[in-house]
Structure formats: C-alpha cells, structure tokens
Design an enzyme around this catalytic site. Structure first.
Site, PDB file in Angstrom:
ATOM      1  N   CYS A   1       5.902  -0.297   7.246  1.00 39.12           N
ATOM      2  CA  CYS A   1       5.810   0.829   6.550  1.00 39.12           C
ATOM      3  C   CYS A   1       6.924   1.262   5.598  1.00 39.12           C
ATOM      4  CB  CYS A   1       5.409   2.190   7.643  1.00 39.12           C
ATOM      5  SG  CYS A   1       5.054   3.707   6.695  1.00 39.12           S
ATOM      6  N   LEU A   2       6.611   1.728   4.314  1.00 40.99           N
ATOM      7  CA  LEU A   2       7.653   2.030   3.430  1.00 40.99           C
ATOM      8  C   LEU A   2       8.480   3.210   3.906  1.00 40.99           C
ATOM      9  CD1 LEU A   2       5.994   1.254  -0.164  1.00 40.99           C
ATOM     10  CD2 LEU A   2       7.834  -0.136   1.132  1.00 40.99           C
TER      11      LEU A   2
ATOM     12  N   HIS B   1      -4.117   1.386   7.896  1.00 38.37           N
ATOM     13  CA  HIS B   1      -2.852   1.941   7.814  1.00 38.37           C
ATOM     14  C   HIS B   1      -2.579   3.150   6.735  1.00 38.37           C
ATOM     15  CE1 HIS B   1       1.690   1.407   7.954  1.00 38.37           C
ATOM     16  NE2 HIS B   1       1.720   1.822   6.893  1.00 38.37           N
ATOM     17  N   GLU B   2      -3.079   2.973   5.749  1.00 33.34           N
ATOM     18  CA  GLU B   2      -2.912   3.730   4.497  1.00 33.34           C
ATOM     19  C   GLU B   2      -3.830   5.049   4.797  1.00 33.34           C
ATOM     20  OE1 GLU B   2      -0.319   3.670   2.601  1.00 33.34           O
ATOM     21  OE2 GLU B   2      -0.003   1.599   3.209  1.00 33.34           O
TER      22      GLU B   2
ATOM     23  N   HIS C   1      -2.052   7.424   7.079  1.00 29.34           N
ATOM     24  CA  HIS C   1      -1.164   8.420   6.455  1.00 29.34           C
ATOM     25  C   HIS C   1      -1.818   9.702   5.800  1.00 29.34           C
ATOM     26  CE1 HIS C   1       2.583   6.390   6.356  1.00 29.34           C
ATOM     27  NE2 HIS C   1       1.939   5.157   5.843  1.00 29.34           N
TER      28      HIS C   1
ATOM     29  N   GLY D   1       0.785  -1.229  -0.079  1.00 25.29           N
ATOM     30  CA  GLY D   1       0.079   0.013   0.037  1.00 25.29           C
ATOM     31  C   GLY D   1       0.871   1.269   0.194  1.00 25.29           C
TER      32      GLY D   1
ATOM     33  N   GLN E   1       3.130  10.129   1.280  1.00 29.98           N
ATOM     34  CA  GLN E   1       4.283   9.189   1.238  1.00 29.98           C
ATOM     35  C   GLN E   1       5.208   9.849   0.070  1.00 29.98           C
ATOM     36  OE1 GLN E   1       2.422   5.384   2.278  1.00 29.98           O
ATOM     37  NE2 GLN E   1       4.363   5.246   3.268  1.00 29.98           N
TER      38      GLN E   1
END
Length: 180
Positions: free
Chosen positions: A103-104, A145-146, A149, A45, A50
């Site tokens: 997480c990226l 999660h996304e 952000h 995701g 991000q």
C-alpha cells in the site's frame, strides 16, 4: 499535479469517504492528480482519501507486459487501461484467494491478505456514466483494497491479531527511527 500521500497512522485514513454528487472539472482535476500521484509513487491503485480527499473516488491501473522492453519484469501501465471509479459499489463477491499486498500509505510493507477471487463492481466514470465491471485475480484484489480505503480501512486490518500486533510494533519503531 502530484500530491502528498498520507502515511499510516494518519487519522484521515480512518475516515469514511462521501459520495460524489457533482461530476465537474474539479473532479476531473482530482482524477488527473490522483493518476499523476499514483504513477509518481509506483502504485497500481489509489483512493482519494490517501491524498486527503474524503470522496468515494479511486483509480486502478494494473501493469501489463512491456512489449517494447521484454526485460522489464514490472510491466508497463498504459493510460488506456486506467480505471477511474466514482461512487463504486461491490455488487457481487465469490471465491477466495490470498494475495501479497502492499500500500502506498504503508510503504515498504507487504502482507498476505485473504480476499474474494471474483467481484462485480458498479461505478460511475468521470462524466457520470454508470458502468459495471467483473474482475478476478489481481484486479479483484485491487478493487477490494482501494474500496477498503473509502470506508476508512487499511489492508493491515485484515491481518490476524498476532500479525497485526507485530506489524504495529515494527511500524512504530520504523516511524520513530525516521524522526531521528
């Protein structure tokens, strides 16, 4: 085109994203770039923030079993399973689960996070068509999660006070060692 992923504690990650008002080629290019970036960095995701774009846009593509290569334990992400969500809203949450998240924007860190087990989300696709999706298990985790952000939060904010302090200390040490 692959874009740079912002890494915590970049202050842009703390900013609230804004709703998309125009569904045009610029949005389509953003979505395509987000998918290229997510795939390049091995994510499931990615939220637009991000990559430094403060719009309520996210993508999710969970891996499925690789039927062509049964030895591939990580699975494969199929283009037809890609979810592109614009202006998403969680309209229902139920249950509870604990999931080991990464997480990226916080590479190499994985923590157990408590989330709702079941969510219903309304969102628009790249063409402005409205959709509603019911998700549970890993997909529900990815949505939550996304969407965090988009509101200027990262998953480590869900840790207990002590775990968060430990993370911050270790993360600062890690960032400092990368600079040297």
């Amino acid at each position: 085109m692959t874009r740079e992923i912002l890494v915590y504690p970049n202050p842009i990650l703390r900013k609230q994203s804004k709703d998309v008002e125009v569904f045009d080629e610029k949005l389509h290019q953003l979505l395509d770039d987000m998918n290229d970036t997510m795939m390049e960095f091995g994510g499931v995701g990615l939220a637009a923030v991000q990559i430094g774009v403060l719009l309520n846009v996210l993508i999710i593509n969970l891996p499925v079993e690789d039927l062509d290569n049964p030895d591939n334990k990580d699975g494969v992400q199929l283009k037809e399973n890609l979810i592109e969500a614009i202006n998403p809203k969680i309209v229902f949450k139920d249950g509870e689960q604990v999931f080991n998240e990464g997480c990226l924007s916080i590479p190499g860190v994985h923590e157990e996070i408590k989330r709702a087990y079941d969510v219903t989300v309304s969102y628009f696709d790249r063409y402005g068509q409205k959709h509603t999706i019911q998700a549970d298990d890993f997909l529900a985790v990815a949505w939550q999660h996304e969407m965090e952000h988009l509101s200027g939060h990262v998953f480590i904010e869900n840790l207990s006070f002590l775990k968060r302090k430990k993370f911050e200390k270790e993360w600062k040490k890690r960032l400092k060692s990368k600079k040297n």
